[in-house]
Design a protein around this motif. Structure first.
Motif, mmCIF file in Angstrom:
data_model
loop_
_atom_site.group_PDB
_atom_site.id
_atom_site.type_symbol
_atom_site.label_atom_id
_atom_site.label_comp_id
_atom_site.label_asym_id
_atom_site.label_seq_id
_atom_site.Cartn_x
_atom_site.Cartn_y
_atom_site.Cartn_z
ATOM 1 N N GLY A 73 0.802 -1.230 0.000
ATOM 2 C CA GLY A 73 0.000 0.000 0.000
ATOM 3 C C GLY A 73 0.825 1.266 0.000
ATOM 4 O O GLY A 73 0.326 2.342 -0.305
ATOM 5 N N ASP A 74 2.134 1.161 0.379
ATOM 6 C CA ASP A 74 3.015 2.332 0.252
ATOM 7 C C ASP A 74 3.222 2.650 -1.225
ATOM 8 O O ASP A 74 3.111 1.776 -2.088
ATOM 9 N N VAL A 75 3.543 3.878 -1.498
ATOM 10 C CA VAL A 75 3.769 4.304 -2.883
ATOM 11 C C VAL A 75 5.190 4.856 -3.023
ATOM 12 O O VAL A 75 5.604 5.734 -2.258
ATOM 13 N N LEU B 162 9.270 7.681 -0.749
ATOM 14 C CA LEU B 162 8.311 6.662 -0.344
ATOM 15 C C LEU B 162 7.198 7.319 0.467
ATOM 16 O O LEU B 162 7.458 7.956 1.484
ATOM 17 N N PHE B 163 5.957 7.176 -0.022
ATOM 18 C CA PHE B 163 4.790 7.713 0.677
ATOM 19 C C PHE B 163 4.151 6.606 1.523
ATOM 20 O O PHE B 163 3.906 5.497 1.025
ATOM 21 N N HIS B 164 3.836 6.935 2.772
ATOM 22 C CA HIS B 164 3.087 6.013 3.628
ATOM 23 C C HIS B 164 1.934 6.800 4.251
ATOM 24 O O HIS B 164 2.145 7.823 4.901
ATOM 25 N N ILE C 72 -2.259 10.379 -0.430
ATOM 26 C CA ILE C 72 -1.112 10.208 -1.326
ATOM 27 C C ILE C 72 -1.443 10.769 -2.703
ATOM 28 O O ILE C 72 -0.647 11.474 -3.321
ATOM 29 N N GLN C 73 -2.657 10.460 -3.186
ATOM 30 C CA GLN C 73 -3.076 10.980 -4.484
ATOM 31 C C GLN C 73 -3.091 12.511 -4.475
ATOM 32 O O GLN C 73 -2.628 13.154 -5.422
ATOM 33 N N ARG D 43 5.763 -4.776 -4.020
ATOM 34 C CA ARG D 43 5.047 -5.161 -2.801
ATOM 35 C C ARG D 43 3.635 -4.603 -2.847
ATOM 36 O O ARG D 43 3.237 -3.789 -2.023
ATOM 37 N N ASP D 44 2.913 -5.047 -3.878
ATOM 38 C CA ASP D 44 1.524 -4.604 -4.062
ATOM 39 C C ASP D 44 1.412 -3.087 -4.106
ATOM 40 O O ASP D 44 0.704 -2.465 -3.320
ATOM 41 N N THR D 45 2.174 -2.497 -5.030
ATOM 42 C CA THR D 45 2.142 -1.044 -5.188
ATOM 43 C C THR D 45 0.720 -0.556 -5.409
ATOM 44 O O THR D 45 -0.019 -1.114 -6.208
#
Length: 355
Positions: A266-268, A316-318, A324-325, A345-347
């Motif tokens: 879920g992190d971007v 890295l966005f958490h 985030i968008q 990792r499931d981006t």
């Protein structure tokens, strides 16, 4: 100043046919320092030898100040070549002659008196910073000094264009920087137009106004140096940029099984490119506070290309997906370029078209 129009060059010895240059178009303006970059075998050196007709193209035109060099008779071509100097990777100097004699060699047939010839050679020695090496032999010189002799020799007939074929590849980084500084000085003092062939991205960043990227005999991308570094469009260009920076190490690390950056599903992960004044803004800190996000910088750099600051971060966005968008949209509103990267990792798939 120089135009390469639809030029192709093929080598065929009856057993093997190699298309070294394929339908190349190139236009270099007066006073520019123009770079051509590519991996070994891309066709760069063949292209530069086509420009001064050391290799005659199978097809196309080489226009020098509007005149097609491919149509000239040999005698006329020799006269035009005097205005197109060339320096080489391995110097191509005469070991049996001293520095003075090497520089004076292109002046044979110029019908200069001995006094005028000496005046010319001493001026060139002064210009390239070797006035105390007049009587030295090539074996007594360092690599940088040898290249300076090569540059002085190339300038002997007062050329308007200087072709540099991997001119710094045999030199250490410090000497490379000094030679590039000299080339910039010569451009300013003499009004030279310089075409520089290299496989070193650092050389392009240091000196070039515009650049073309060659791959498999073709030009796959061209533009200003700032544009290519901030908004590369072709994969070959991106590869060069990755290898020229520590960014490639980040990508290698991301592909390891060990999750050393503690990236969660879920992190971007995103590459954010800055250009111009925005490099000085604290935008990452701002979005972190504004949208309540944890933002980690995994890689960052800011360089000055010409007079333009160019910056790049891999961050890295958490946090919440919607936030985030919004942060990515905020970056883009500020003129930044954002590209979401797959970290395996499931981006989270967020729509962020590069502009």
């Amino acid at each position: 100043m120089i135009e390469v129009v639809n030029v192709s060059k093929t080598f065929d010895d009856g057993k093997r046919r190699v298309e070294a240059v394929k339908d190349v178009f190139l236009k270099v303006e007066k006073g520019e320092i123009y770079g051509v970059i590519g991996y070994s075998g891309a066709g760069k050196s063949t292209l530069v030898r086509c420009i001064n007709l050391l290799e005659k193209p199978n097809k196309g035109k080489i226009l020098f100040k509007g005149e097609d060099l491919t149509l000239l008779k040999e005698r006329d071509l020799r006269n035009r070549r005097k205005k197109i100097g060339m320096i080489f990777q391995h110097f191509s100097l005469f070991n049996s002659r001293n520095v003075y004699q090497n520089i004076a060699y292109p002046l044979r047939g110029a019908k200069l008196s001995k006094e005028d010839e000496r005046k010319k050679v001493l001026e060139l020695l002064e210009l390239v910073g070797l006035k105390d090496k007049e009587k030295s032999y090539i074996s007594q010189l360092s690599g940088g000094q040898k290249q300076r002799v090569g540059i002085a020799r190339a300038l002997a007939n007062d050329p308007e264009i200087l072709l540099c074929d991997e001119a710094t590849s045999a030199l250490d980084p410090k000497t490379t920087k000094s030679i590039l500084s000299l080339l910039k000085e010569l451009r300013a003092k003499l009004g030279l137009t310089i075409i520089l062939i290299t496989h070193e991205m650092a050389v392009i960043k240091e000196i070039c106004d515009r650049v073309s990227v060659m791959e498999d005999g073709k030009i796959v991308e061209d533009g200003t140096t700032v544009k290519l570094f901030s908004r590369p469009e072709n994969n070959a260009t991106r590869e060069f940029l990755n290898l020229a920076s520590n960014r490639s190490r980040i990508y290698e690390t991301l592909n390891l099984k060990e999750n050393i950056f503690n990236i969660k599903s879920g992190d971007v992960l995103a590459r954010v490119s800055y250009l111009g004044e925005s490099t000085g803004d604290a935008l990452i800190s701002r979005v972190s506070k504004k949208y309540n996000l944890d933002v980690s910088i995994l890689y960052g750099s800011i360089e000055i290309l010409g007079n333009t600051p160019v910056g790049e971060f891999i961050i890295l966005f958490h946090g919440e997906r919607a936030c985030i968008q919004k942060s990515i949209n905020y970056f883009r509103e500020k003129g930044l370029i954002v590209e979401v990267l797959d970290h395996g990792r499931d981006t989270v798939k967020i729509h962020t078209k590069c502009s």
